[in-house]
Design a protein around this motif. Structure first.
Motif, PDB file in Angstrom:
ATOM      1  N   PHE A   1       0.801  -1.206   0.000  1.00 48.28           N
ATOM      2  CA  PHE A   1       0.000   0.000   0.000  1.00 48.28           C
ATOM      3  C   PHE A   1       0.842   1.268   0.000  1.00 48.28           C
ATOM      4  N   SER A   2       2.153   1.144   0.076  1.00 45.43           N
ATOM      5  CA  SER A   2       3.053   2.270   0.261  1.00 45.43           C
ATOM      6  C   SER A   2       2.716   2.937   1.591  1.00 45.43           C
ATOM      7  N   THR A   3       3.255   4.092   1.827  1.00 48.25           N
ATOM      8  CA  THR A   3       2.925   4.869   3.030  1.00 48.25           C
ATOM      9  C   THR A   3       2.774   6.319   2.620  1.00 48.25           C
ATOM     10  N   PRO A   4       2.001   7.098   3.368  1.00 49.22           N
ATOM     11  CA  PRO A   4       1.775   8.496   2.972  1.00 49.22           C
ATOM     12  C   PRO A   4       3.058   9.323   2.889  1.00 49.22           C
ATOM     13  N   ASN A   5       4.048   9.019   3.715  1.00 48.30           N
ATOM     14  CA  ASN A   5       5.266   9.823   3.687  1.00 48.30           C
ATOM     15  C   ASN A   5       6.256   9.384   2.597  1.00 48.30           C
ATOM     16  N   ILE A   6       6.069   8.238   1.985  1.00 50.26           N
ATOM     17  CA  ILE A   6       6.955   7.791   0.905  1.00 50.26           C
ATOM     18  C   ILE A   6       6.364   8.138  -0.457  1.00 50.26           C
ATOM     19  N   ASN A   7       5.128   7.709  -0.708  1.00 50.63           N
ATOM     20  CA  ASN A   7       4.484   7.978  -2.004  1.00 50.63           C
ATOM     21  C   ASN A   7       2.993   8.155  -1.752  1.00 50.63           C
ATOM     22  N   MET A   8       2.579   9.382  -1.567  1.00 56.83           N
ATOM     23  CA  MET A   8       1.190   9.678  -1.215  1.00 56.83           C
ATOM     24  C   MET A   8       0.229   9.215  -2.310  1.00 56.83           C
ATOM     25  N   TRP A   9       0.579   9.421  -3.584  1.00 55.16           N
ATOM     26  CA  TRP A   9      -0.298   9.027  -4.691  1.00 55.16           C
ATOM     27  C   TRP A   9      -0.533   7.516  -4.685  1.00 55.16           C
ATOM     28  N   GLN A  10       0.528   6.737  -4.580  1.00 52.88           N
ATOM     29  CA  GLN A  10       0.382   5.285  -4.562  1.00 52.88           C
ATOM     30  C   GLN A  10      -0.426   4.834  -3.342  1.00 52.88           C
ATOM     31  N   PHE A  11      -0.210   5.470  -2.203  1.00 53.03           N
ATOM     32  CA  PHE A  11      -0.955   5.129  -0.996  1.00 53.03           C
ATOM     33  C   PHE A  11      -2.447   5.385  -1.189  1.00 53.03           C
ATOM     34  N   ILE A  12      -2.807   6.543  -1.717  1.00 45.32           N
ATOM     35  CA  ILE A  12      -4.221   6.890  -1.915  1.00 45.32           C
ATOM     36  C   ILE A  12      -4.869   5.943  -2.919  1.00 45.32           C
ATOM     37  N   ILE A  13      -4.188   5.676  -4.031  1.00 46.78           N
ATOM     38  CA  ILE A  13      -4.736   4.779  -5.052  1.00 46.78           C
ATOM     39  C   ILE A  13      -4.876   3.367  -4.488  1.00 46.78           C
ATOM     40  N   SER A  14      -3.905   2.899  -3.741  1.00 42.81           N
ATOM     41  CA  SER A  14      -3.972   1.554  -3.160  1.00 42.81           C
ATOM     42  C   SER A  14      -5.139   1.427  -2.201  1.00 42.81           C
TER      43      SER A  14
ATOM     44  N   ILE B   1     -10.905  -8.358  -9.904  1.00 37.89           N
ATOM     45  CA  ILE B   1      -9.456  -8.517 -10.060  1.00 37.89           C
ATOM     46  C   ILE B   1      -9.001  -7.841 -11.352  1.00 37.89           C
ATOM     47  N   LEU B   2      -9.745  -8.071 -12.425  1.00 41.42           N
ATOM     48  CA  LEU B   2      -9.387  -7.452 -13.702  1.00 41.42           C
ATOM     49  C   LEU B   2      -9.509  -5.932 -13.645  1.00 41.42           C
ATOM     50  N   TYR B   3     -10.596  -5.422 -13.032  1.00 41.23           N
ATOM     51  CA  TYR B   3     -10.766  -3.972 -12.890  1.00 41.23           C
ATOM     52  C   TYR B   3      -9.618  -3.365 -12.080  1.00 41.23           C
ATOM     53  N   ALA B   4      -9.259  -4.018 -10.975  1.00 40.20           N
ATOM     54  CA  ALA B   4      -8.180  -3.497 -10.132  1.00 40.20           C
ATOM     55  C   ALA B   4      -6.847  -3.535 -10.870  1.00 40.20           C
ATOM     56  N   ALA B   5      -6.612  -4.581 -11.658  1.00 41.05           N
ATOM     57  CA  ALA B   5      -5.366  -4.674 -12.429  1.00 41.05           C
ATOM     58  C   ALA B   5      -5.274  -3.554 -13.456  1.00 41.05           C
ATOM     59  N   VAL B   6      -6.370  -3.313 -14.173  1.00 38.18           N
ATOM     60  CA  VAL B   6      -6.376  -2.230 -15.169  1.00 38.18           C
ATOM     61  C   VAL B   6      -6.202  -0.882 -14.482  1.00 38.18           C
ATOM     62  N   ALA B   7      -6.919  -0.677 -13.381  1.00 41.84           N
ATOM     63  CA  ALA B   7      -6.788   0.594 -12.648  1.00 41.84           C
ATOM     64  C   ALA B   7      -5.369   0.781 -12.125  1.00 41.84           C
ATOM     65  N   GLY B   8      -4.742  -0.291 -11.640  1.00 45.39           N
ATOM     66  CA  GLY B   8      -3.367  -0.203 -11.172  1.00 45.39           C
ATOM     67  C   GLY B   8      -2.412   0.154 -12.290  1.00 45.39           C
ATOM     68  N   LEU B   9      -2.621  -0.452 -13.477  1.00 43.06           N
ATOM     69  CA  LEU B   9      -1.767  -0.124 -14.622  1.00 43.06           C
ATOM     70  C   LEU B   9      -1.932   1.330 -15.047  1.00 43.06           C
ATOM     71  N   VAL B  10      -3.180   1.782 -15.111  1.00 40.69           N
ATOM     72  CA  VAL B  10      -3.451   3.142 -15.575  1.00 40.69           C
ATOM     73  C   VAL B  10      -2.984   4.193 -14.550  1.00 40.69           C
ATOM     74  N   LEU B  11      -3.271   3.958 -13.297  1.00 43.93           N
ATOM     75  CA  LEU B  11      -3.022   4.980 -12.285  1.00 43.93           C
ATOM     76  C   LEU B  11      -1.621   4.937 -11.671  1.00 43.93           C
ATOM     77  N   LEU B  12      -0.980   3.783 -11.679  1.00 47.63           N
ATOM     78  CA  LEU B  12       0.297   3.663 -10.985  1.00 47.63           C
ATOM     79  C   LEU B  12       1.481   3.457 -11.907  1.00 47.63           C
ATOM     80  N   TYR B  13       1.262   3.337 -13.195  1.00 49.87           N
ATOM     81  CA  TYR B  13       2.383   3.073 -14.098  1.00 49.87           C
ATOM     82  C   TYR B  13       3.031   4.342 -14.555  1.00 49.87           C
TER      83      TYR B  13
END
Length: 191
Positions: A144-157, A179-191
Motif C-alpha cells: 500500500f506504500s505509506t503516505p510519507n513515501i508515495n502519497m499518490w500510490q498510498f491513496i490509489i492503493s 481482479i481485472l478492474y483493479a489490475a487495469v486501474a493499477g496499470l493506468v493509475l500507478l504506471y
C-alpha cells in the motif's frame, strides 16, 4: 538442502493449515518470508496475486509458486526450480491425503456426535482468525506504500482496496471482474 527444507516446511503447513488455502496464507508467509527468508514480502504478495488468478486452490498454487521461487532464489536452474514446485505441492497435499484416508470411515460413523460437532464449532473462529491474519499481513508498506513515501500510490492503493471490498461485498460484482478492474486501474493509475 533446500528441497528437504521445502518438503518439511510445507508438510507441516499442510498438517496444521486448517481453513483451506486462504487460512494457510499466513502460515506460508511466516515460514517462507520471515522464518526461512526464501522470499521477500513483495515476491510473496505477487505469488498470492498470481495464485488467486490461476485455476485451482489458492493454497496449492501458492505452495507451487513458493517452491519454484525459493529454489530459483537459492541459485538452482529452471528445471530444478520446477522440482522445488513439485516438492512443495506434494508436501502440502500429503498430510491431507493421509489423514483423509485414515479418518474418512470413522468420520461417517461419528459425524453427528456431540464431541465432533464441538470440535468443528471450536475450529470455525480459529479459521476466521487465520483469514484475518492473512489479510492484515498483506496490508503493509510494500503493498500500500505509506503516505510519507508515495502519497499518490498510498491513496490509489487504499481506494482500490476499498472499491474491491465494496464491489464484492455489497454490489456483488464477480470477484474475477474485480481482479481485472483493479489490475487495469493499477496499470493506468500507478504506471
Amino acid at each position: 538442502m533446500i528441497f528437504v527444507s521445502l518438503f518439511y516446511t510445507f508438510f507441516i503447513i499442510g498438517l496444521f493449515g486448517f481453513g483451506g488455502g486462504y487460512g494457510m496464507l499466513s502460515l506460508i508467509q511466516t515460514e517462507t518470508v520471515f522464518h526461512h527468508h526464501w522470499l521477500t514480502t513483495a515476491e510473496f504478495t505477487n505469488i498470492v496475486a498470481i495464485s488467486q488468478m490461476t485455476p485451482g486452490p489458492v493454497g496449492i498454487n501458492t505452495a507451487t509458486y513458493c517452491g519454484y521461487v525459493a529454489a530459483r532464489n537459492d541459485g538452482f536452474s529452471m528445471w530444478m526450480s520446477v522440482l522445488g514446485s513439485a516438492v512443495s505441492t506434494f508436501a502440502l497435499v500429503l498430510p491431507s491425503l493421509i489423514l483423509m484416508i485414515l479418518i474418512s470411515k470413522m468420520f461417517m460413523k461419528y459425524m453427528n456426535t456431540k464431541i465432533v460437532q464441538s470440535v468443528f464449532s471450536g475450529l470455525r473462529p480459529a479459521v476466521v482468525g487465520l483469514l484475518g491474519a492473512a489479510t492484515l499481513l498483506l496490508c503493509n508498506g510494500e503493498n500500500f506504500s505509506t503516505p510519507n513515501i508515495n502519497m499518490w500510490q498510498f491513496i490509489i492503493s487504499i481506494f482500490l482496496f476499498a472499491a474491491t471490498f465494496v464491489g464484492t461485498m455489497w454490489i456483488k460484482v464477480n470477484p474475477i471482474r474485480m481482479i481485472l478492474y483493479a489490475a487495469v486501474a493499477g496499470l493506468v493509475l500507478l504506471y
